[in-house]
Design a protein around this motif. Structure first.
Motif, short mmCIF file in Angstrom:
data_model
loop_
_atom_site.label_atom_id
_atom_site.label_comp_id
_atom_site.label_asym_id
_atom_site.label_seq_id
_atom_site.Cartn_x
_atom_site.Cartn_y
_atom_site.Cartn_z
N MET A 147 -14.04 -3.96 -3.84
CA MET A 147 -14.56 -4.94 -4.79
C MET A 147 -15.85 -4.46 -5.45
SD MET A 147 -12.80 -6.45 -2.33
CE MET A 147 -12.77 -7.87 -1.29
N ASP A 148 -16.18 -5.08 -6.58
CA ASP A 148 -17.49 -4.86 -7.18
C ASP A 148 -18.47 -5.89 -6.60
OD1 ASP A 148 -17.08 -7.26 -8.47
OD2 ASP A 148 -16.78 -6.39 -10.46
N ASP A 149 -19.69 -5.91 -7.12
CA ASP A 149 -20.72 -6.80 -6.55
C ASP A 149 -20.38 -8.27 -6.68
OD1 ASP A 149 -22.22 -4.66 -5.77
OD2 ASP A 149 -23.54 -4.67 -7.53
N LEU A 160 -11.31 -4.10 -7.46
CA LEU A 160 -11.25 -2.92 -8.33
C LEU A 160 -10.05 -2.03 -8.00
CD1 LEU A 160 -15.03 -1.90 -8.32
CD2 LEU A 160 -13.80 -3.26 -10.04
N SER A 161 -9.66 -1.99 -6.75
CA SER A 161 -8.49 -1.18 -6.37
C SER A 161 -7.87 -1.78 -5.12
CB SER A 161 -8.87 0.28 -6.14
OG SER A 161 -9.86 0.40 -5.13
N PHE A 162 -6.61 -1.43 -4.89
CA PHE A 162 -5.81 -2.04 -3.84
C PHE A 162 -4.87 -0.99 -3.28
CE2 PHE A 162 -2.47 -4.50 -1.92
CZ PHE A 162 -3.05 -5.68 -1.53
N THR A 163 -4.78 -0.90 -1.96
CA THR A 163 -3.81 0.01 -1.34
C THR A 163 -3.09 -0.72 -0.22
OG1 THR A 163 -3.49 2.18 -0.31
CG2 THR A 163 -5.45 0.95 0.35
N GLU A 164 -1.82 -0.42 -0.03
CA GLU A 164 -1.01 -1.12 0.95
C GLU A 164 -0.83 -0.28 2.21
OE1 GLU A 164 1.54 -4.41 2.21
OE2 GLU A 164 -0.17 -4.10 0.89
N LYS A 165 -1.36 -0.74 3.34
CA LYS A 165 -1.18 -0.16 4.67
C LYS A 165 -1.46 1.34 4.71
CE LYS A 165 2.16 -3.75 5.88
NZ LYS A 165 3.55 -4.09 6.29
#
Length: 440
Positions: A167-169, A174-179
């Motif tokens: 996340m930003d402040d 901002l980005s996401f990854t799965e497992k």
């Protein structure tokens, strides 16, 4: 019309919870001695003043239908409802078995449109937690997000089973990854303790923010994302997304406002035999991690006209006992959970046992028939010693049976189907019969 419509995802086959899911849908699995898993998200919704609820399921949903129909009845003036939406085949070739969380929601867009909600809350049906969704809704609306995801801090050793977010402040994702399976894949998602504590949550070495499977969408944005094709590496093509964690969020995090809502209460995914067993046993401890006795956010279930439990000279320690149980003289029960209508014979010793109970009491005629046929009574006969086991509903354990503690990695299926061993836990399936004197 409701501002928020709740959709509870009933899950897939629940193979990791076998044999508890051998004859029932995952949301119908009993928990806490007298509840079912589906009672948790439904109760959270009711306590959050969200009374328009659909439950999406497709496997073995008969007992789930019955439980919901017998439990959740709103008066005609509130216009609230809890209804099952089961997967079904249709003339449209796009309609069939649910292929994932996103596909399940997409196949039921017609029901969402019928209710005309401003937002759609999507929940999992196999988690144990207590949450006020109004706080999630407040985060969503204040940030003017299109999607808000509930996130919980976890230590690095627990990250392999979760989707992680950066996340930003302001808390925007901002980005996401799965497992992620490797340290290299997890590294970009390390969140400094100062950031987490700035959000009012103590870090305690938990520097990764995990997706809890709780999502709030603006309705129009949900429909747009579900109907927007995404890259499918397996088929090397652009296909409609089938899963929120794998397809929807990773492909829309750059062009959509996805916000995180941090949560720091007890939360456990009861998706495996080990987690189900450990969490059930912990409910009887002096300070359980999840307290069904809490007056804040009560958990509701079907009312039963059962007598109080009867304890005949037995020794109990850290035990949860439901209604309508009988514990025989000279028995000892330690660190266990005893479900509704359970009968434990005299001189038994139980330790680390989760006992689901029974659907009914046996009549005198049925008891005589058992004796004539040489069949054990429900549930545990006299003189049994049982450790680290899980006994499903209506099982029959004969006299003098021995079930011992096995190695944690033990895995075995009895050829006769009388028991299964998962993670070293002996699981006796629903209705199974264990004859007198058997040692497992």
């Amino acid at each position: 019309m409701p501002e928020v419509l709740s959709l509870i995802l009933g899950g897939g086959r629940g193979s990791r919870l076998f044999p508890l899911t051998k004859s029932r849908a995952k949301p119908a699995v009993p928990v806490g001695g007298k509840y079912r898993l589906i009672d948790i998200p439904i109760s959270n919704c009711i306590n959050s003043r969200l009374n328009n609820i659909y439950v999406l399921t497709q496997f073995l949903s008969v007992s789930l239908h019955r439980h919901i129909a017998n439990t959740y009845k709103f008066d005609m003036f509130s216009k609230g409802f809890v209804e099952i939406l089961a997967a079904q085949q249709a003339y449209d070739e796009q309609i069939g078995w649910y292929q994932g969380t996103a596909d399940a929601v997409r196949q039921n867009i017609a029901y969402i449109n019928r209710e005309e909600p401003d937002e759609v809350l999507i929940l999992s049906g196999d988690q144990l937690y207590r949450m006020d969704y109004q706080q999630l809704i407040e985060t969503h609306r204040k940030s003017k997000a299109e999607v808000t995801i509930a996130a919980i801090p976890v230590p690095e050793e627990q990250t392999a089973g979760f989707g992680l977010m950066r996340m930003d402040d302001s808390g925007r994702v901002l980005s996401f990854t799965e497992k992620p399976k490797t340290a290299e894949a997890r590294k970009p998602y390390y969140t400094p303790s100062t950031w987490i504590e700035k959000m009012g949550i103590p870090s305690k070495g938990r520097n990764y923010l995990a997706n809890m499977g709780i999502y709030l969408f603006n309705t129009d944005k949900l429909i747009e994302m579900l109907n927007a094709p995404v890259p499918d590496k397996l088929h090397n093509a652009m296909l409609l997304p089938h899963d929120f964690g794998s397809n929807v969020f990773p492909n829309h995090v750059a062009d959509r406002h996805i916000q995180a809502h941090l949560f720091d209460g007890f939360w456990e995914d009861l998706g495996t035999i080990k987690s189900y067993h450990e969490t059930s046993l912990a409910l009887g401890e002096p300070n359980p991690p999840f307290d069904f006795f809490s007056p804040e956010g009560p958990i509701f279930t079907r009312m039963r006209n059962l007598p109080a439990s009867r304890i005949n000279g037995a020794a109990l320690e850290s035990v949860t006992i439901a209604d309508g149980c009988v514990i025989g003289a000279g028995s000892s029960v330690k660190h266990s959970l005893i479900g509704v209508r359970s009968v434990v014979g005299a001189n038994c010793h139980l330790k680390d046992v989760v006992m689901i109970g029974s659907d009914g009491f046996e009549t005198q005629v049925e008891l005589e028939e058992n004796r004539r046929l040489g069949r054990p009574h429900l549930n545990i006969g006299e003189g049994c010693r049982i450790e680290r086991a899980m006994l499903d509903k209506d099982c029959r354990i004969g006299q003098g049976v021995r079930i011992r503690d096995h190695d944690a990695d033990a895995d075995y299926d009895d050829p006769a189907g009388r028991f299964h061993i998962r993670d070293g836990i002996v699981c006796v399936p629903r209705g199974a019969v264990i004859p007198d004197g058997l040692e497992i």
